[in-house]
Design an enzyme around this catalytic site. Structure first.
Site, PDB file in Angstrom:
ATOM      1  N   CYS A  79      -3.834  10.775   2.364  1.00 58.72           N
ATOM      2  CA  CYS A  79      -5.259  11.088   2.425  1.00 58.72           C
ATOM      3  C   CYS A  79      -5.733  11.461   1.028  1.00 58.72           C
ATOM      4  O   CYS A  79      -4.935  11.728   0.140  1.00 58.72           O
ATOM      5  CB  CYS A  79      -5.493  12.267   3.353  1.00 58.72           C
ATOM      6  SG  CYS A  79      -4.744  12.038   4.972  1.00 58.72           S
ATOM      7  N   ARG A 131      -7.234   5.984  -0.865  1.00 61.15           N
ATOM      8  CA  ARG A 131      -6.079   6.699  -0.315  1.00 61.15           C
ATOM      9  C   ARG A 131      -6.093   6.756   1.211  1.00 61.15           C
ATOM     10  O   ARG A 131      -5.090   7.126   1.833  1.00 61.15           O
ATOM     11  CB  ARG A 131      -6.048   8.126  -0.871  1.00 61.15           C
ATOM     12  CG  ARG A 131      -5.914   8.195  -2.372  1.00 61.15           C
ATOM     13  CD  ARG A 131      -5.888   9.618  -2.837  1.00 61.15           C
ATOM     14  NE  ARG A 131      -4.729  10.321  -2.344  1.00 61.15           N
ATOM     15  CZ  ARG A 131      -3.547  10.342  -2.937  1.00 61.15           C
ATOM     16  NH1 ARG A 131      -3.366   9.687  -4.065  1.00 61.15           N
ATOM     17  NH2 ARG A 131      -2.547  11.010  -2.417  1.00 61.15           N
ATOM     18  N   TRP A 179      -6.170   9.112   6.198  1.00 62.98           N
ATOM     19  CA  TRP A 179      -5.347   8.022   6.712  1.00 62.98           C
ATOM     20  C   TRP A 179      -4.580   8.638   7.867  1.00 62.98           C
ATOM     21  O   TRP A 179      -3.705   9.490   7.686  1.00 62.98           O
ATOM     22  CB  TRP A 179      -4.411   7.504   5.625  1.00 62.98           C
ATOM     23  CG  TRP A 179      -3.623   6.295   6.037  1.00 62.98           C
ATOM     24  CD1 TRP A 179      -4.107   5.032   6.228  1.00 62.98           C
ATOM     25  CD2 TRP A 179      -2.230   6.245   6.327  1.00 62.98           C
ATOM     26  NE1 TRP A 179      -3.082   4.198   6.615  1.00 62.98           N
ATOM     27  CE2 TRP A 179      -1.919   4.910   6.682  1.00 62.98           C
ATOM     28  CE3 TRP A 179      -1.209   7.182   6.318  1.00 62.98           C
ATOM     29  CZ2 TRP A 179      -0.646   4.504   7.023  1.00 62.98           C
ATOM     30  CZ3 TRP A 179       0.074   6.768   6.659  1.00 62.98           C
ATOM     31  CH2 TRP A 179       0.342   5.437   7.003  1.00 62.98           C
ATOM     32  N   ASN A 228      -3.194  16.736   3.446  1.00 66.56           N
ATOM     33  CA  ASN A 228      -2.570  15.428   3.253  1.00 66.56           C
ATOM     34  C   ASN A 228      -1.084  15.605   3.531  1.00 66.56           C
ATOM     35  O   ASN A 228      -0.484  16.560   3.042  1.00 66.56           O
ATOM     36  CB  ASN A 228      -2.786  14.981   1.795  1.00 66.56           C
ATOM     37  CG  ASN A 228      -2.038  13.709   1.464  1.00 66.56           C
ATOM     38  OD1 ASN A 228      -1.807  12.875   2.334  1.00 66.56           O
ATOM     39  ND2 ASN A 228      -1.657  13.556   0.212  1.00 66.56           N
ATOM     40  N   GLY A 229      -0.493  14.732   4.324  1.00 63.20           N
ATOM     41  CA  GLY A 229       0.942  14.848   4.603  1.00 63.20           C
ATOM     42  C   GLY A 229       1.195  14.993   6.090  1.00 63.20           C
ATOM     43  O   GLY A 229       0.322  14.727   6.920  1.00 63.20           O
ATOM     44  N   GLU A 269       6.341 -11.663  -2.942  1.00 66.12           N
ATOM     45  CA  GLU A 269       5.134 -10.937  -3.343  1.00 66.12           C
ATOM     46  C   GLU A 269       3.875 -11.709  -2.921  1.00 66.12           C
ATOM     47  O   GLU A 269       2.902 -11.114  -2.445  1.00 66.12           O
ATOM     48  CB  GLU A 269       5.175 -10.709  -4.867  1.00 66.12           C
ATOM     49  CG  GLU A 269       3.958 -10.043  -5.485  1.00 66.12           C
ATOM     50  CD  GLU A 269       3.655  -8.657  -4.944  1.00 66.12           C
ATOM     51  OE1 GLU A 269       4.457  -8.089  -4.196  1.00 66.12           O
ATOM     52  OE2 GLU A 269       2.566  -8.134  -5.263  1.00 66.12           O
ATOM     53  N   LYS A 307       1.056 -10.168  -0.371  1.00 62.75           N
ATOM     54  CA  LYS A 307      -0.367 -10.067  -0.714  1.00 62.75           C
ATOM     55  C   LYS A 307      -1.216 -10.698   0.387  1.00 62.75           C
ATOM     56  O   LYS A 307      -2.249 -10.158   0.783  1.00 62.75           O
ATOM     57  CB  LYS A 307      -0.658 -10.781  -2.046  1.00 62.75           C
ATOM     58  CG  LYS A 307      -0.222 -10.026  -3.275  1.00 62.75           C
ATOM     59  CD  LYS A 307      -1.145  -8.885  -3.579  1.00 62.75           C
ATOM     60  CE  LYS A 307      -0.481  -7.686  -4.212  1.00 62.75           C
ATOM     61  NZ  LYS A 307       0.643  -7.048  -3.628  1.00 62.75           N
ATOM     62  N   GLU A 334      -1.189  -8.480   3.631  1.00 62.49           N
ATOM     63  CA  GLU A 334      -1.936  -7.219   3.605  1.00 62.49           C
ATOM     64  C   GLU A 334      -3.439  -7.433   3.434  1.00 62.49           C
ATOM     65  O   GLU A 334      -4.225  -6.609   3.891  1.00 62.49           O
ATOM     66  CB  GLU A 334      -1.377  -6.235   2.577  1.00 62.49           C
ATOM     67  CG  GLU A 334      -1.582  -6.590   1.138  1.00 62.49           C
ATOM     68  CD  GLU A 334      -1.002  -5.530   0.190  1.00 62.49           C
ATOM     69  OE1 GLU A 334      -1.029  -4.342   0.512  1.00 62.49           O
ATOM     70  OE2 GLU A 334      -0.538  -5.915  -0.903  1.00 62.49           O
ATOM     71  N   HIS A 361      18.811 -23.397   6.291  1.00 62.67           N
ATOM     72  CA  HIS A 361      19.560 -22.516   7.194  1.00 62.67           C
ATOM     73  C   HIS A 361      18.678 -21.935   8.296  1.00 62.67           C
ATOM     74  O   HIS A 361      19.070 -20.968   8.944  1.00 62.67           O
ATOM     75  CB  HIS A 361      20.240 -21.398   6.386  1.00 62.67           C
ATOM     76  CG  HIS A 361      21.185 -21.918   5.351  1.00 62.67           C
ATOM     77  ND1 HIS A 361      22.367 -22.547   5.664  1.00 62.67           N
ATOM     78  CD2 HIS A 361      21.090 -21.969   3.993  1.00 62.67           C
ATOM     79  CE1 HIS A 361      22.985 -22.925   4.557  1.00 62.67           C
ATOM     80  NE2 HIS A 361      22.218 -22.590   3.523  1.00 62.67           N
ATOM     81  N   LYS A 381      -3.150   3.426  -0.127  1.00 61.42           N
ATOM     82  CA  LYS A 381      -2.666   3.052  -1.456  1.00 61.42           C
ATOM     83  C   LYS A 381      -1.247   3.547  -1.708  1.00 61.42           C
ATOM     84  O   LYS A 381      -0.425   2.822  -2.227  1.00 61.42           O
ATOM     85  CB  LYS A 381      -3.617   3.603  -2.521  1.00 61.42           C
ATOM     86  CG  LYS A 381      -3.223   3.285  -3.953  1.00 61.42           C
ATOM     87  CD  LYS A 381      -3.278   1.800  -4.227  1.00 61.42           C
ATOM     88  CE  LYS A 381      -2.811   1.433  -5.624  1.00 61.42           C
ATOM     89  NZ  LYS A 381      -2.468   0.009  -5.713  1.00 61.42           N
TER      90      LYS A 381
HETATM   91  O1  M6R Z   1       3.102   3.485  -5.308  1.00 63.44           O
HETATM   92  P1  M6R Z   1       4.271   2.616  -4.990  1.00 63.44           P
HETATM   93  O2  M6R Z   1       4.547   1.589  -6.012  1.00 63.44           O
HETATM   94  O3  M6R Z   1       5.526   3.416  -4.719  1.00 63.44           O
HETATM   95  O4  M6R Z   1       3.902   1.882  -3.643  1.00 63.44           O
HETATM   96  C1  M6R Z   1       4.835   1.057  -2.991  1.00 63.44           C
HETATM   97  C2  M6R Z   1       4.170   0.212  -1.932  1.00 63.44           C
HETATM   98  O5  M6R Z   1       3.605   1.026  -0.946  1.00 63.44           O
HETATM   99  C3  M6R Z   1       3.092  -0.690  -2.520  1.00 63.44           C
HETATM  100  O6  M6R Z   1       3.595  -1.505  -3.538  1.00 63.44           O
HETATM  101  C4  M6R Z   1       2.478  -1.589  -1.416  1.00 63.44           C
HETATM  102  O7  M6R Z   1       3.443  -2.473  -0.954  1.00 63.44           O
HETATM  103  C5  M6R Z   1       1.240  -2.316  -1.960  1.00 63.44           C
HETATM  104  N1  M6R Z   1       0.135  -2.155  -1.065  1.00 63.44           N
HETATM  105  C6  M6R Z   1       1.457  -3.775  -2.126  1.00 63.44           C
HETATM  106  O8  M6R Z   1       0.327  -4.425  -2.620  1.00 63.44           O
END
Ligand code: M6R
Length: 619
Positions: free
Chosen positions: A2, A27, A75, A101-102, A489, A493, A496, A512, A614
């Site tokens: 959050c 966040r 969040w 937060n947490g 990657e 992308k 998400e 395979h 994030k």
């Molecule tokens: O802040 P971090 O690099 O530790 O975050 C890791 C992942 O949560 C972050 O890379 C996530 O996969 C991204 N949303 C990808 O775009």
């Protein structure tokens, strides 16, 4: 995770808090809320959904003007994201308000205890328990808010298990905001006659660039005239002050529709900044911040990389670079899995934790596990003042600047630069490459910003392609060698941002199993290694032919001038020719643009994809 903002000073608190929340919305954006204190009256407002909903509510019914306030963007972890569960939460008397937060892991027991004692809890959250615990502790310390709130907070924190940043205010004191942190971020912004609290400096950067890093298990009392920090026992705590080296413009969209677009465009600069100051006039690498001596580096006999999500993909690429240049065995682990298996670590193991935010709980727990096994710890991180660098022996900062969009882009490219630098530095120290070989590679790295820039200049056909594929249900991504993590990657992308089924495969694995997925018209993106890696290159060209023969629509990313792939590419995306290990710096960019454009064409908010945050500050 959050976003949290607290303020006390001379300005209208509501404006400061709402502006701060707007910068922290990345966040969490399930709900938002504020509390403002004016003339002994504590007013709260909260709404489910994005901040805009709260803003509308505040416009319809403005709270009384005050100069102390706090705000929260959520969040959701406990309880659905509705008005009732939005923060702030108040105690039975309505005089104490709390944001959090947490996750408070023992909240069920605390809640039962509070209810037995007659407290009426109105939400499903773990947070609300804290408001009621504060109510009891305030009564127990028998003080007015001026003396009592911080002490009550310390007493409450000693009872909590889990990860938390808490901020609380009390109607009895309009010059006091109290914050506390354990395993969750909280920074203080130091102003002139005003002070700020936030999960991230972006929330107050407009007002001050002087910050204080709060340590683990600390409570901060914030007044307009000063800041006092103690541990949970009330002992004065030592704090680290620092100056933020970027300004408000870096945290704004700068004319782009989305932060993600801006952050993609910033990549040449981010790559250049991450190289800055690390290459001496003698051509040798100088990574003094690593705080691991050359002797210690020579003793290292194994490297383990831990990370999550996109950072994990950077780790997968690092493995190739470290094994090739530094000649050391390297394992790459998902941080969330690392401490649940019997990994073999010793004082001669170097654990490298990669995290943009430095707050990802899985990465932090992996680091703590490695620390217990006495391994050496090196962080790669983008956020100064975050937790990860503090918990490692050394850190190499990526200088990407603030990354606001949830999808990581420029942080990824700068993480790659950081791992290349580390691999080459280890090679330099251990003598696994000659000085001139290291220097030659460093010179190539220095040319990468211009190569990334060139990729960005040629992205219009990729955008067009993305728009044309907005109706597809699935896209596959294939790669070999470092192209495999790039494929992963690209798929991440797209998942998400576009909420589509997307998967990355090692092209050699196709036969395979995954080849069964290929059907008429299925878009398959293939990342082709440079022609200089002839065996690899030829093998992937065969893979393209195999999938095309089965009806796949092939989208091929290859170095410019690679005529051999042309006959098999329905769409060819050319990128500048660079050495194989550095190729992810140029091949990832089209995949970022592709996902961003496709998701935008589907009408999605690419900065705030559904269900995501994030950085994930819970395990
Ligand atoms: O802040 P971090 O690099 O530790 O975050 C890791 C992942 O949560 C972050 O890379 C996530 O996969 C991204 N949303 C990808 O775009």
């Amino acid at each position: 995770m959050c976003g949290i903002v607290g303020y006390v000073g001379g300005r209208p608190a509501l404006d400061v808090v709402v502006d701060g929340l707007a910068r922290l919305e990345y966040r969490g954006y399930d709900s938002a809320g504020v509390a403002v204190l004016a003339g002994g009256r504590l007013a709260t407002a909260k709404r489910a959904g994005k901040l805009v909903n709260l803003k509308e509510a505040l416009a319809e019914e403005p709270p009384p003007a005050g100069t102390l306030g706090m705000g929260h963007t959520r969040w959701a972890t406990h309880g659905p994201p509705n008005d009732r569960n939005a923060h702030p939460h108040t105690d039975c008397t309505g005089t104490v308000a709390v944001i959090h937060n947490g996750i408070i892991e023992n909240f069920a027991a605390l809640r039962a205890e509070l209810e037995d004692a007659g407290h009426k809890l109105r939400s499903d959250t773990d947070t609300e328990a804290v408001a009621h615990l504060l109510e009891d502790e305030l009564a127990a310390v028998d003080g007015n808010a001026r003396d009592g709130l911080a002490e009550a907070m310390r007493r409450v924190c000693r009872r909590l298990e889990g990860a938390f940043t808490l901020v609380a205010v009390h109607a009895g004191d309009d010059d006091l905001v109290v914050g506390a942190r354990r395993n969750s971020p909280l920074v203080v912004g130091v102003g002139d006659g005003e002070n700020f609290l936030a999960s991230d400096v972006a929330a107050f950067i407009e007002h001050t660039r002087d910050a204080i890093e709060l340590g683990q298990d600390q409570v901060v009392e914030l007044r307009s005239g000063g800041v006092t920090v103690t541990d949970f026992e009330g002992r004065p705590a030592e704090v680290t002050e620092y100056h933020v080296d970027w300004d408000v413009s870096a945290a704004e969209k700068g004319g782009y529709d989305y932060f993600m677009l801006k952050e993609i465009a910033e990549q040449p600069r981010a790559v250049a900044d991450t190289l800055l100051g690390r290459i001496g006039a003698d051509g040798r690498l100088h990574l003094d911040e690593m705080r691991i001596t050359d002797r210690e580096l020579r003793e290292v006999d194994k490297i383990i990389i831990v990370a999550c999500g996109t950072s994990y993909h950077a780790g997968l690429i690092a493995k190739y670079a470290i094994e090739h240049w530094a000649g050391l065995p390297c394992e790459v682990e998902l941080a969330s899995e690392f401490r649940y298996r019997d990994s073999i670590l010793s004082p001669t193991t170097l654990v490298i934790a990669i995290s943009q935010s430095g707050e990802t709980m899985d990465a932090l727990m992996a680091v703590r596990h490695a620390r217990e096994q006495k391994a050496k710890l090196l962080g790669i991180c983008n956020v100064n003042g975050s937790t990860l660098p503090r918990e490692c022996d050394g850190v190499l900062y990526t200088h990407a600047g603030p990354e606001i969009a949830v999808a990581s882009t420029k942080a990824f490219l700068t993480q790659l630069v950081a791992v290349y630098l580390i691999a080459l530095y280890i090679a330099q120290v251990r003598g696994t490459k000659w000085g001139d070989e290291v220097f030659a590679m460093v010179q190539l790295l220095e040319r990468m910003p211009e190569k990334v820039d060139k990729v960005l200049e040629t992205m219009e056909p990729v955008r067009e392609l993305a728009r044309s594929l907005a109706g597809e249900r699935c896209v596959l991504f294939l790669g070999r060698h470092v192209g495999f993590p790039v494929a992963l990657e690209g798929a991440l992308k797209l998942k998400e941002l576009a909420y589509m089924h997307a998967e990355g495969f090692a092209a050699g694995e196709l036969k395979h199993g995954p080849i069964a997925l290929i059907e008429q018209g299925l878009p398959v993106v293939v990342v082709v290694p440079p022609r200089a890696r002839d065996v690899l290159h030829d093998k992937i060209v065969s893979n393209i032919q195999e999938i095309r023969a089965r009806g796949a629509r092939t989208i091929v990313i290859a170095e410019e001038g690679d005529a051999s792939v042309q006959p098999y590419a329905d769409t060819l995306i050319s990128v500048p020719a660079v050495p194989t290990l550095l190729q992810p710096l140029v091949t990832t960019v089209p995949l970022q643009v592709f996902a961003c454009e496709l998701a935008t064409a589907k009408g999605h908010d690419v900065d705030q994809p559904r269900n995501l945050a994030k950085s994930v500050t819970v395990e």
